[in-house]
Design a protein around this motif. Structure first.
Motif, mmCIF file in Angstrom:
data_model
loop_
_atom_site.group_PDB
_atom_site.id
_atom_site.type_symbol
_atom_site.label_atom_id
_atom_site.label_comp_id
_atom_site.label_asym_id
_atom_site.label_seq_id
_atom_site.Cartn_x
_atom_site.Cartn_y
_atom_site.Cartn_z
ATOM 1 N N ILE A 121 0.961 -1.406 0.032
ATOM 2 C CA ILE A 121 0.090 0.204 0.042
ATOM 3 C C ILE A 121 0.801 1.248 -0.322
ATOM 4 O O ILE A 121 0.694 2.569 -1.380
ATOM 5 N N PRO A 122 2.140 1.869 0.854
ATOM 6 C CA PRO A 122 2.474 2.664 1.215
ATOM 7 C C PRO A 122 3.006 2.573 -0.788
ATOM 8 O O PRO A 122 3.232 3.922 -0.879
ATOM 9 N N VAL A 123 4.213 2.194 -1.262
ATOM 10 C CA VAL A 123 4.008 1.426 -2.467
ATOM 11 C C VAL A 123 3.813 2.604 -3.407
ATOM 12 O O VAL A 123 3.920 3.224 -4.389
ATOM 13 N N PHE A 124 2.492 2.052 -3.441
ATOM 14 C CA PHE A 124 1.402 2.138 -4.102
ATOM 15 C C PHE A 124 0.788 4.048 -4.113
ATOM 16 O O PHE A 124 1.104 4.587 -5.299
ATOM 17 N N ILE A 125 0.682 4.450 -3.078
ATOM 18 C CA ILE A 125 0.834 5.514 -2.720
ATOM 19 C C ILE A 125 2.076 6.415 -3.673
ATOM 20 O O ILE A 125 1.640 7.458 -3.817
ATOM 21 N N VAL A 126 2.767 6.358 -2.642
ATOM 22 C CA VAL A 126 4.453 7.074 -3.767
ATOM 23 C C VAL A 126 4.295 6.500 -5.242
ATOM 24 O O VAL A 126 4.101 7.819 -5.453
ATOM 25 N N GLN A 127 3.763 5.491 -5.573
ATOM 26 C CA GLN A 127 3.863 5.282 -7.240
ATOM 27 C C GLN A 127 2.748 6.442 -7.946
ATOM 28 O O GLN A 127 2.917 6.959 -8.537
ATOM 29 N N THR A 168 0.117 23.428 -14.392
ATOM 30 C CA THR A 168 -0.577 22.190 -14.154
ATOM 31 C C THR A 168 0.711 21.252 -14.131
ATOM 32 O O THR A 168 0.930 20.552 -13.496
ATOM 33 N N MET A 169 2.345 21.851 -14.755
ATOM 34 C CA MET A 169 2.917 21.544 -14.264
ATOM 35 C C MET A 169 3.601 21.357 -13.406
ATOM 36 O O MET A 169 4.471 20.468 -12.754
ATOM 37 N N GLU A 170 3.683 22.897 -12.445
ATOM 38 C CA GLU A 170 3.505 23.023 -11.002
ATOM 39 C C GLU A 170 3.123 22.094 -10.390
ATOM 40 O O GLU A 170 3.215 22.024 -8.851
ATOM 41 N N LEU A 171 1.317 21.896 -10.541
ATOM 42 C CA LEU A 171 0.132 20.846 -9.580
ATOM 43 C C LEU A 171 1.688 19.732 -9.972
ATOM 44 O O LEU A 171 0.972 18.667 -8.479
ATOM 45 N N GLY A 172 2.627 18.577 -11.092
ATOM 46 C CA GLY A 172 2.565 18.350 -11.093
ATOM 47 C C GLY A 172 3.598 17.851 -9.529
ATOM 48 O O GLY A 172 4.152 17.153 -9.498
ATOM 49 N N ALA A 173 4.523 19.067 -10.067
ATOM 50 C CA ALA A 173 5.644 19.494 -9.166
ATOM 51 C C ALA A 173 5.432 19.029 -7.537
ATOM 52 O O ALA A 173 6.312 18.351 -7.281
ATOM 53 N N ALA A 174 4.035 19.527 -7.028
ATOM 54 C CA ALA A 174 3.827 19.102 -5.872
ATOM 55 C C ALA A 174 3.325 17.588 -5.916
ATOM 56 O O ALA A 174 3.865 18.057 -4.617
ATOM 57 N N SER A 175 2.516 17.453 -7.024
ATOM 58 C CA SER A 175 2.757 15.818 -6.499
ATOM 59 C C SER A 175 3.700 14.569 -6.483
ATOM 60 O O SER A 175 3.116 14.449 -5.053
ATOM 61 N N MET A 176 4.424 14.905 -6.561
ATOM 62 C CA MET A 176 6.048 14.192 -7.096
ATOM 63 C C MET A 176 6.950 14.857 -5.499
ATOM 64 O O MET A 176 7.858 14.237 -4.475
ATOM 65 N N ALA A 177 6.602 16.741 -4.859
ATOM 66 C CA ALA A 177 7.473 16.012 -3.595
ATOM 67 C C ALA A 177 6.100 15.507 -2.273
ATOM 68 O O ALA A 177 6.369 15.114 -1.723
ATOM 69 N N VAL A 178 4.894 15.430 -2.770
ATOM 70 C CA VAL A 178 4.085 14.538 -2.276
ATOM 71 C C VAL A 178 4.546 13.465 -1.804
ATOM 72 O O VAL A 178 4.850 12.623 -1.168
ATOM 73 N N ALA A 179 4.507 13.009 -2.499
ATOM 74 C CA ALA A 179 5.837 11.700 -3.053
ATOM 75 C C ALA A 179 6.757 11.031 -2.102
ATOM 76 O O ALA A 179 6.890 10.435 -1.366
ATOM 77 N N ALA A 180 7.510 11.989 -2.052
ATOM 78 C CA ALA A 180 9.419 12.318 -1.254
ATOM 79 C C ALA A 180 8.965 12.435 -0.318
ATOM 80 O O ALA A 180 9.040 11.909 1.063
ATOM 81 N N LEU A 203 9.185 8.401 3.191
ATOM 82 C CA LEU A 203 9.831 8.320 4.597
ATOM 83 C C LEU A 203 8.002 7.902 5.818
ATOM 84 O O LEU A 203 8.171 7.251 6.311
ATOM 85 N N ALA A 204 7.299 8.920 5.381
ATOM 86 C CA ALA A 204 6.201 8.891 6.070
ATOM 87 C C ALA A 204 5.758 7.358 6.455
ATOM 88 O O ALA A 204 5.013 7.239 7.780
ATOM 89 N N LEU A 205 5.195 6.883 5.367
ATOM 90 C CA LEU A 205 4.827 5.586 5.281
ATOM 91 C C LEU A 205 6.141 4.416 5.513
ATOM 92 O O LEU A 205 5.322 3.250 5.552
ATOM 93 N N ARG A 206 7.097 4.907 5.427
ATOM 94 C CA ARG A 206 7.648 3.675 6.008
ATOM 95 C C ARG A 206 8.022 3.076 4.695
ATOM 96 O O ARG A 206 7.551 1.770 5.159
ATOM 97 N N VAL A 207 8.093 3.487 3.638
ATOM 98 C CA VAL A 207 8.248 2.709 2.671
ATOM 99 C C VAL A 207 9.055 1.845 2.674
ATOM 100 O O VAL A 207 10.396 2.303 3.199
ATOM 101 N N GLY A 208 8.760 0.115 2.268
ATOM 102 C CA GLY A 208 10.119 -0.178 2.032
ATOM 103 C C GLY A 208 10.639 -1.632 3.491
ATOM 104 O O GLY A 208 11.463 -2.660 3.109
ATOM 105 N N VAL A 209 9.084 -1.090 4.387
ATOM 106 C CA VAL A 209 10.107 -2.020 5.915
ATOM 107 C C VAL A 209 9.166 -3.569 5.462
ATOM 108 O O VAL A 209 7.742 -3.324 5.417
#
Length: 205
Positions: free
Chosen positions: A10-16, A178-190, A194-200
């Protein structure tokens, strides 16, 4: 599928979702944004327009090449700062690169933006599959790889269906927004990495 494996994915999906939403914004809107920035007012049959298209191609080629080269440096980087920390940092750099494209003053600045995007792409295209293979048992790996590949489809569908509507309705046709919106989306992924402990690895069940 095992509940523990599902919880781990689930965390992997959210980041993806957020990372690929950012990438689709880049892929869809780079051409009009770059041409508007480098050759404002150019028509589709003008030399200035063709020059803008040429630079778009160069930028995409450079970020893809840089990403391929950086794949060889990943083990060293992971050993220094940790894999998930490197993943989060790369996504932040990619978000910065996407967000700065509409403000690039010339080809050199544009290449700098795409260098940051190349750093992000080198991990976006590898880390989720590595995490999935570690979470799954040997007999589940093929299924998990297919599931992670499917996680790319959802943001693609959303990008196709909603980006145009958002651009027209909220941004009055300004694709740079819209490109700025995409940038914000990738920042959320970053942050999510860590917040969702991806890879644990989840507990076995």
């Amino acid at each position: 599928m095992r509940r523990a494996l599902a919880r781990g994915l689930i965390p992997v999906f959210i980041v993806q979702f957020f990372a690929w939403t950012g990438m689709f914004a880049l892929w869809i809107y780079t051409t009009p944004v770059v041409i508007e920035r480098l050759s404002p007012g150019a028509t589709s049959d003008s030399p200035e327009y063709l020059n803008g298209l040429t630079w778009v191609g160069i930028c995409f080629a450079c970020y893809a090449l840089l990403s391929a080269v950086l794949n060889f440096a990943q083990p060293w980087v992971f050993a220094k700062i940790g894999r998930m920390q490197a993943y989060a940092a790369a996504l932040l750099l990619g978000a910065s690169g996407i967000g700065l494209v509409p403000f690039a003053e010339g080809p050199s600045a544009l290449l700098g933006c795409f260098a940051l995007i190349g750093i992000a792409w080198s991990l976006i295209s590898t880390i989720p599959y590595a995490v999935g293979s570690e979470l799954a048992r040997e007999d589940e790996i093929a299924k998990v790889m297919n599931i992670i590949a499917f996680s790319v489809v959802i943001p693609q569908v959303i990008a196709v269906l909603l980006f145009g509507l958002v651009t027209r309705s909220l941004f009055s046709g300004h694709v740079a927004a819209t490109m700025e919106l995409g940038a914000a989306s990738m920042a959320v992924a970053a942050v999510a990495v860590l917040a969702l402990r991806v890879g644990v690895k989840p507990p076995a069940s």
